[in-house]
Design a protein around this motif. Sequence first.
Motif, PDB file in Angstrom:
ATOM      1  N   GLY A 131      -9.429  13.113  -3.044  1.00 26.18           N
ATOM      2  CA  GLY A 131      -8.810  11.982  -2.545  1.00 26.18           C
ATOM      3  C   GLY A 131      -8.929  11.437  -1.453  1.00 26.18           C
ATOM      4  O   GLY A 131      -8.884  10.174  -1.318  1.00 26.18           O
ATOM      5  N   GLU A 168       0.903  -1.313   0.033  1.00 29.87           N
ATOM      6  CA  GLU A 168       0.042  -0.099   0.003  1.00 29.87           C
ATOM      7  C   GLU A 168       0.671   1.173   0.095  1.00 29.87           C
ATOM      8  O   GLU A 168       0.435   2.307  -0.579  1.00 29.87           O
ATOM      9  CB  GLU A 168      -0.867  -0.009   1.302  1.00 29.87           C
ATOM     10  CG  GLU A 168      -2.216  -1.000   1.026  1.00 29.87           C
ATOM     11  CD  GLU A 168      -3.016  -0.477   0.317  1.00 29.87           C
ATOM     12  OE1 GLU A 168      -2.958   0.502  -0.234  1.00 29.87           O
ATOM     13  OE2 GLU A 168      -4.195  -1.084   0.302  1.00 29.87           O
ATOM     14  N   ALA A 213      -6.701  -1.421  -5.191  1.00 29.74           N
ATOM     15  CA  ALA A 213      -6.601  -0.044  -4.697  1.00 29.74           C
ATOM     16  C   ALA A 213      -6.229   0.745  -5.577  1.00 29.74           C
ATOM     17  O   ALA A 213      -6.647   1.933  -5.725  1.00 29.74           O
ATOM     18  CB  ALA A 213      -6.144  -0.109  -3.297  1.00 29.74           C
ATOM     19  N   LEU A 271      -5.126  10.581  -0.772  1.00 27.94           N
ATOM     20  CA  LEU A 271      -5.717   9.153  -1.113  1.00 27.94           C
ATOM     21  C   LEU A 271      -4.836   8.093  -0.454  1.00 27.94           C
ATOM     22  O   LEU A 271      -5.507   6.989   0.052  1.00 27.94           O
ATOM     23  CB  LEU A 271      -5.877   9.002  -2.657  1.00 27.94           C
ATOM     24  CG  LEU A 271      -6.393   7.927  -3.281  1.00 27.94           C
ATOM     25  CD1 LEU A 271      -6.861   8.132  -4.676  1.00 27.94           C
ATOM     26  CD2 LEU A 271      -5.165   6.471  -3.659  1.00 27.94           C
ATOM     27  N   ALA A 272      -3.676   7.946  -0.498  1.00 26.14           N
ATOM     28  CA  ALA A 272      -2.742   6.887   0.026  1.00 26.14           C
ATOM     29  C   ALA A 272      -3.221   7.075   1.565  1.00 26.14           C
ATOM     30  O   ALA A 272      -3.229   5.977   2.130  1.00 26.14           O
ATOM     31  CB  ALA A 272      -1.484   7.361  -0.175  1.00 26.14           C
ATOM     32  N   GLY A 282      -9.747   7.149  -1.428  1.00 25.65           N
ATOM     33  CA  GLY A 282      -9.052   6.356  -0.956  1.00 25.65           C
ATOM     34  C   GLY A 282      -9.598   5.279  -0.097  1.00 25.65           C
ATOM     35  O   GLY A 282      -9.702   4.236  -0.022  1.00 25.65           O
ATOM     36  N   THR A 337      -5.634   7.807   3.592  1.00 27.14           N
ATOM     37  CA  THR A 337      -6.962   7.443   3.743  1.00 27.14           C
ATOM     38  C   THR A 337      -7.230   5.924   3.327  1.00 27.14           C
ATOM     39  O   THR A 337      -7.832   5.224   4.018  1.00 27.14           O
ATOM     40  CB  THR A 337      -8.242   8.188   3.184  1.00 27.14           C
ATOM     41  OG1 THR A 337      -8.113   8.200   1.765  1.00 27.14           O
ATOM     42  CG2 THR A 337      -8.101   9.557   3.783  1.00 27.14           C
ATOM     43  N   SER A 338      -6.624   5.426   2.440  1.00 24.49           N
ATOM     44  CA  SER A 338      -6.780   4.103   2.183  1.00 24.49           C
ATOM     45  C   SER A 338      -5.828   3.300   3.107  1.00 24.49           C
ATOM     46  O   SER A 338      -6.293   1.892   3.343  1.00 24.49           O
ATOM     47  CB  SER A 338      -6.208   3.829   0.492  1.00 24.49           C
ATOM     48  OG  SER A 338      -4.694   4.147   0.704  1.00 24.49           O
ATOM     49  N   ASN A 360     -11.658   3.109  -2.571  1.00 25.25           N
ATOM     50  CA  ASN A 360     -11.047   1.907  -3.157  1.00 25.25           C
ATOM     51  C   ASN A 360     -10.620   0.883  -2.333  1.00 25.25           C
ATOM     52  O   ASN A 360     -10.719  -0.329  -2.643  1.00 25.25           O
ATOM     53  CB  ASN A 360      -9.718   2.724  -3.692  1.00 25.25           C
ATOM     54  CG  ASN A 360      -9.736   3.459  -4.858  1.00 25.25           C
ATOM     55  OD1 ASN A 360     -10.910   3.495  -5.442  1.00 25.25           O
ATOM     56  ND2 ASN A 360      -8.621   4.222  -5.130  1.00 25.25           N
ATOM     57  N   THR A 361     -10.289   1.072  -0.979  1.00 22.33           N
ATOM     58  CA  THR A 361      -9.911  -0.027  -0.230  1.00 22.33           C
ATOM     59  C   THR A 361     -11.078  -0.878   0.239  1.00 22.33           C
ATOM     60  O   THR A 361     -11.033  -2.081   0.183  1.00 22.33           O
ATOM     61  CB  THR A 361      -9.248   0.430   1.007  1.00 22.33           C
ATOM     62  OG1 THR A 361      -8.025   1.187   0.860  1.00 22.33           O
ATOM     63  CG2 THR A 361      -8.786  -0.591   2.100  1.00 22.33           C
ATOM     64  N   GLY A 393       0.795   4.076  -2.771  1.00 20.16           N
ATOM     65  CA  GLY A 393       0.273   5.476  -2.449  1.00 20.16           C
ATOM     66  C   GLY A 393       1.607   6.422  -2.861  1.00 20.16           C
ATOM     67  O   GLY A 393       1.253   7.657  -3.633  1.00 20.16           O
TER      68      GLY A 393
END
Length: 401
Positions: free
Chosen positions: A299, A135, A401, A246-247, A303, A249-250, A306-307, A139
């Motif tokens: 973003g 991940e 993701a 985004l990175a 995130g 929160t994912s 996506n996850t 990200g």
Amino acid sequence: MWRQPKNVWTVAFACVIAFMGIGLVDPILKPIADELGASPSQVSLLFTSYMVVMGVSMLVTGWVSSRLGAKRTLMLGLVVIILGAGLAGFMDGVPGIVAFRGVWGLGNALFIATALATITAAARGSVGQAIILYEAALGVGIAAGPLLGGLLGSFSWRFPFFGVSALMMVALAGVALFLPATPPTGHRSSLSAPLRALRHPALLTLGITALLYNFGFFTLLAFTPFPLDLSAHAVGLIFFGWGILLAFTSVVVAPWLQRRVGTRRGILLALLGFAAILVVMAVWTDSKAVLATSVVVAGAFLGINNTLITEAVMKAAPVERPVASAAYSFVRFSGGAAAPWIAGTLGERVSVHLPFYVGAATVLASALLIAVQHRRLAHVDDHVDAHGSRAEAEVLTAADA
């Protein structure tokens, strides 16, 4: 977790470069259009060809890797990306760039579908720690793509393509030297398995949800640079902020939200939040400050979604998880690939505000589908039983993701 062998870091580095391709062309869309005399809808085909080829190719990645083995599949994907990105930079017209961007998408499908399994198999520590490493690579790649595209694009729109090709050559050499041979193992995957998996209502529902959501996602990604009308470097910085959020929160926020409200409700909240952001962008399209801020804030919702939606896919149907992932990726990428072209056409022929309204409507439709089909999706919040590790589920959560 950070004390990994060279082969893991090699694949992780290659993952960073591969994921750069998602947002790399954002900052140079308008420069390409200006220099080559193309319209927004024509330039947006750089996204369409990339995504449709990657989506369709997801149907064959399992078939290929089960016959070639992980290392050869990774190397094949990297070679195809090198050729696609490098030759796109030499083109003097949009059709040629679009064609080789599609070749790039084929290489990305082969590489990304295999990289996660390679990292989790070779990494030290738990599977969950390997996922965090993957991940992190994802990200960094998503965030760095627009930044690199803006930096190199400030000199020439061709340089980002050449830059990716050169970096992928380094990654190819690393994989060839440091990744041990990985002969094919297990049974050979069937080409028709992903399509048969779509017979399961829950998996099909999630695929259609992702297809609708992708209309908003690619409207944001492919059309926003035109009303922003800023330099390649400025657009790259804005989407760099988008990728960083985004990175974060994912990896951090999505698991936290899942523990508190569940997977399905978390997806619903993320979709509603993203739809609201697109409405704001539609109303205040003429304000560059609002557009830039909205891109970054979006973003956060992307995130989370996506996850959570990808983990739901892994639990949606009683099929092998790689098969479920391939089926879902096929629907969401190939189906949503029309969004960039539709957004560009609406923006240049009807109204600059309309693409964002259409994107908001499709994302809202995806939220309504999740809400209406709650009974079919109730089992995605079931806990993994004592014989199945939670980390194992998270392995495949990261795959798309």
